[in-house]
Motif scaffolding. Sequence first.
Motif, PDB file in Angstrom:
ATOM      1  N   PHE A 469       0.830  -1.208   0.000  1.00 33.35           N
ATOM      2  CA  PHE A 469       0.000   0.000   0.000  1.00 33.35           C
ATOM      3  C   PHE A 469       0.862   1.255   0.000  1.00 33.35           C
ATOM      4  O   PHE A 469       0.665   2.163  -0.816  1.00 33.35           O
ATOM      5  N   LEU A 470       1.847   1.329   0.904  1.00 29.02           N
ATOM      6  CA  LEU A 470       2.658   2.545   1.008  1.00 29.02           C
ATOM      7  C   LEU A 470       3.511   2.748  -0.243  1.00 29.02           C
ATOM      8  O   LEU A 470       3.648   3.878  -0.727  1.00 29.02           O
ATOM      9  N   SER A 471       4.068   1.670  -0.799  1.00 27.52           N
ATOM     10  CA  SER A 471       4.927   1.806  -1.984  1.00 27.52           C
ATOM     11  C   SER A 471       4.139   2.310  -3.183  1.00 27.52           C
ATOM     12  O   SER A 471       4.570   3.234  -3.877  1.00 27.52           O
ATOM     13  N   VAL A 472       2.973   1.706  -3.419  1.00 26.97           N
ATOM     14  CA  VAL A 472       2.189   2.088  -4.596  1.00 26.97           C
ATOM     15  C   VAL A 472       1.587   3.475  -4.428  1.00 26.97           C
ATOM     16  O   VAL A 472       1.563   4.271  -5.370  1.00 26.97           O
ATOM     17  N   ASN A 478       4.106  10.415  -6.407  1.00 30.20           N
ATOM     18  CA  ASN A 478       5.279  10.948  -7.101  1.00 30.20           C
ATOM     19  C   ASN A 478       4.978  11.236  -8.556  1.00 30.20           C
ATOM     20  O   ASN A 478       5.479  12.221  -9.115  1.00 30.20           O
ATOM     21  N   LEU A 479       4.166  10.382  -9.181  1.00 38.62           N
ATOM     22  CA  LEU A 479       3.761  10.645 -10.565  1.00 38.62           C
ATOM     23  C   LEU A 479       3.018  11.971 -10.660  1.00 38.62           C
ATOM     24  O   LEU A 479       3.285  12.789 -11.542  1.00 38.62           O
ATOM     25  N   PHE A 791       8.237  -3.900  11.455  1.00 35.83           N
ATOM     26  CA  PHE A 791       8.888  -4.489  10.274  1.00 35.83           C
ATOM     27  C   PHE A 791       8.444  -3.780   8.992  1.00 35.83           C
ATOM     28  O   PHE A 791       9.266  -3.480   8.123  1.00 35.83           O
ATOM     29  N   GLY A 792       7.138  -3.550   8.860  1.00 38.48           N
ATOM     30  CA  GLY A 792       6.587  -3.042   7.609  1.00 38.48           C
ATOM     31  C   GLY A 792       6.982  -1.619   7.285  1.00 38.48           C
ATOM     32  O   GLY A 792       7.331  -1.304   6.137  1.00 38.48           O
ATOM     33  N   LEU A 793       6.953  -0.713   8.291  1.00 36.23           N
ATOM     34  CA  LEU A 793       7.237   0.702   8.021  1.00 36.23           C
ATOM     35  C   LEU A 793       8.687   0.940   7.579  1.00 36.23           C
ATOM     36  O   LEU A 793       8.909   1.633   6.579  1.00 36.23           O
ATOM     37  N   PRO A 794       9.707   0.399   8.278  1.00 39.00           N
ATOM     38  CA  PRO A 794      11.083   0.628   7.804  1.00 39.00           C
ATOM     39  C   PRO A 794      11.321   0.089   6.390  1.00 39.00           C
ATOM     40  O   PRO A 794      11.963   0.748   5.575  1.00 39.00           O
ATOM     41  N   ILE A 795      10.792  -1.126   6.107  1.00 41.87           N
ATOM     42  CA  ILE A 795      10.973  -1.687   4.758  1.00 41.87           C
ATOM     43  C   ILE A 795      10.277  -0.798   3.732  1.00 41.87           C
ATOM     44  O   ILE A 795      10.816  -0.517   2.657  1.00 41.87           O
ATOM     45  N   SER A 796       9.070  -0.317   4.070  1.00 39.11           N
ATOM     46  CA  SER A 796       8.323   0.555   3.154  1.00 39.11           C
ATOM     47  C   SER A 796       9.069   1.856   2.903  1.00 39.11           C
ATOM     48  O   SER A 796       9.115   2.353   1.778  1.00 39.11           O
ATOM     49  N   ILE A 797       9.676   2.406   3.952  1.00 43.52           N
ATOM     50  CA  ILE A 797      10.421   3.664   3.805  1.00 43.52           C
ATOM     51  C   ILE A 797      11.613   3.471   2.877  1.00 43.52           C
ATOM     52  O   ILE A 797      11.921   4.321   2.031  1.00 43.52           O
ATOM     53  N   VAL A 798      12.301   2.316   3.012  1.00 40.20           N
ATOM     54  CA  VAL A 798      13.429   2.018   2.118  1.00 40.20           C
ATOM     55  C   VAL A 798      12.942   1.920   0.670  1.00 40.20           C
ATOM     56  O   VAL A 798      13.546   2.495  -0.247  1.00 40.20           O
ATOM     57  N   VAL A 799      11.825   1.203   0.448  1.00 38.01           N
ATOM     58  CA  VAL A 799      11.274   1.055  -0.908  1.00 38.01           C
ATOM     59  C   VAL A 799      10.870   2.419  -1.462  1.00 38.01           C
ATOM     60  O   VAL A 799      11.143   2.748  -2.624  1.00 38.01           O
ATOM     61  N   MET A 800      10.213   3.242  -0.620  1.00 33.75           N
ATOM     62  CA  MET A 800       9.792   4.577  -1.067  1.00 33.75           C
ATOM     63  C   MET A 800      10.992   5.444  -1.424  1.00 33.75           C
ATOM     64  O   MET A 800      10.961   6.197  -2.401  1.00 33.75           O
TER      65      MET A 800
END
Length: 858
Positions: A469-472, A478-479, A791-800
């Motif tokens: 959800f956060l990545s998309v 950003n688009l 777990f989810g927020l740090p990984i999402s921040i890295v992906v973002m």
Amino acid sequence: MNIVNKLTLRHLKKNKRRTLVTIIGVIISVAMVMAVATLGVSFLDLLKRQSIVDNGEWHVQYKNVTSDQIKAIGEDENTKTLILASDVGYAKLDGDEVTDKPYLFFKGYNEEGLEQFPIELSSGRLPEATNEVVVSEHIAKDTGIHYEIGDEMTVEIGNRIMEGEPEPLLQNYSVQRGEEGYLENLEIHTTATYTVVGTIERPSWEQPWAPGYTVINYIDKENLTASVDAIVVVNKLNGSLFKQAQQLAEQNDIVGVGFNDELLRYYGLTDNDNLHTTMYSLAGIIIAVIIIGSVSLIYNAFAISVSERARHLGMLSSVGATKKQKRNSVFFEGAVIGVISIPIGVLAGLVGIAFTFMFINTFIADALGATEKLEVVVTPASVLIACLISSATIFVSTYMPARKASKVSAIDAIRQTQDIKLTGKAVKTSKLVRKIFGLEAEIGLKNVKRNKKRYYATLFSLVISIILFLSVSFFTNNLSRSVEMSQAGTDFDILVSGSNGDISELESLVHTEGVTGYSLQKTVQLTSLMEKDKFTKELIAVIEKENIELPDGKYPYYVNVYGLSESSFQEYAAKVGTDPKTYQDLEEPKAIIIEKISFQDYEASKFVETKSINTKTGEGFELQYTDYETNEHTMLAELEVGALTDELPMGTNTARIGGLDIVVPLETLDAILHDKARNEVQSYLYMNSSDPMKTQEALEEVVPSSMYIYNVFQDRERDQQMIMFLSVFTYGFIALISLISIANIFNTISTSISLRKREFAMLKSVGMTPKGFNKMINYESIFYGVNALLFGLPISIVVMYLIHRSVNETFQYGFTLPWLDILFVVAAIFIIVSSAMLYSISKIKKENIIDGLKQENI
């Protein structure tokens, strides 16, 4: 059916809720795989149909062939349709004035060619004899020259020849002009008389800059008088197409062979294009994510099933069931669920993608600039792929539980000691937990540690949902931001560009329907040698860094000169706060200087805003024209600084360091220009409109095809439509993956709660109150939610951040976290976990303590 399989079916029926959740999860998984496969096939089909509409349906082109060669091509077993085409040549259009489109361009087709190529008839009929033609309706619109049906035209046709060019100039080369006229000539090779039998719309292959208006005549293959091109639609499209075509050409001494690369690559028949690689990679990534989510759900369901059936499997083992029979019972369970789920999932995927296409087809033309619509295309391969991937997913999901089931011993299974083998250390918790949150929180935390497999399965589902959800959402945001940045500083809706400084045609457009404001201007780039006292500190830094040599201590500023029409200059001068009358003296001309420049420095990764020059009103500077071919400098005029401003004329952007923007009345620009410089002048009309689309339609009715219309408003809308187009798929994908994850979470938590009936009854029997019981469950929900977020927020921040870095290659702006989306995710995670807990507890709340203590398993 053997007894083990019968017991498996009975178990599935007995646990209807868990079986139903598993079936729904598999259906969603299959539907998504089917939808992705269908989307890929359907999108390629759209590209094929759009290419055919734009450029015609053909595959191979044999150039300059004779009658014998045409016969050989027609008799080839792979030739389905044979088209004859010829670029006959150019003829001068009536009238001697110097224009950008002075020719008629004659192109011939046989009957098959007139059918296969996108030729839109406006009136009359298509040619049926060699002396008949259809003419482009744009000739009358642009020039006022009307060719009526039945008119005869006698023309001298030849090739466009330019000195120094070994080959004739083609239709994709604009007219070559110099200071005193054309640099090209027509080399006449034939004279012909034609009868006009119809008019056509401007063909898609005729670009706005093309030098000739299209005229199409008929080719009679029985009476060929010159070489033509043979264009073939083949019977079988496969990888051997290129080799077969080359062999046919060699066998018949055909010199040139070409291919419709754009159409062929949509069939996957080209090696030098990465379209298929990109699409298949993207589809592969999406399917991989679907499989990961699906395996998590299905594996968890079967693992729980094995745990529930452990005692039954142990009993079967005690009466002689083999390892193979116990393993196959789990595989059989997977097969039953697959037989039910896969057909339903395939149909659901097709129905879902059909509804999606119905929705997005309403704006696909604006998003993709396509005239065709997406249609659901189902191929045996896509259905087979969906079924195989889904079957493999179910097999992978059942493999580990099946192995576990085969190893269950009779004694361990009956005693139920195989699932939980823990030490006190494994479930040890911090003393702070009890001190701060109480005993209930400690018991809840111990339970989370005790059931690690189910805990990890639930945690994995939650983390996947958070990251997706956060990545998309970050990507789509950003688009949108990139679109806004690409349109930043654009203060007009429509641009019409003239040709070679001629504004006479542009002046008549300012009263077009809907126009609310306009700026009519000419622009040319000149040079000015500036003294050191006018240098800014940024320019000095550039000179020192690049070791630029200064002849006579002067720096050659490039000067963008904007000449505004009388009304446009008066409006602009009013904004600047200067008197426009003081700029009318052509003997001592004045100019308005744009003092501040602002631009994006991509090398330094920063936005630069500084002064363009150190000067003041009353000072003067010289303008000169530089011919970069001969390096000749021509002095034009000396201008006085009339005013300094930060205000830009409509449609313009500032120069960079070492550049200067000046604004003068149009009469001043015309007066100071040298003949050579006059050839480099461009004219533009910038307009704002109350209804840009209607204004564009009105402009297209009167603007010559050689002039360019750029609708910024339409581009802005198209970009937004593209973002919407992508969002439909991305958020739909997130929603379905989240459904799988939520089904997994509900399945895991509710089954876990059901398996703990005896534990809950024991806690109640030793005095745990309903309030304490609820408190324990709430803390378990919090532990699930907090750990998922950790777990989810740090990984999402890295992906973002990685997404931000990739976008930053084009658009430079700071990295900011989407706090609203993060808050939404935090709330959603706790709602999902709490709902699953409350739903599960509601099922066992009224359970009798004694019945619960007596129960060994469900």
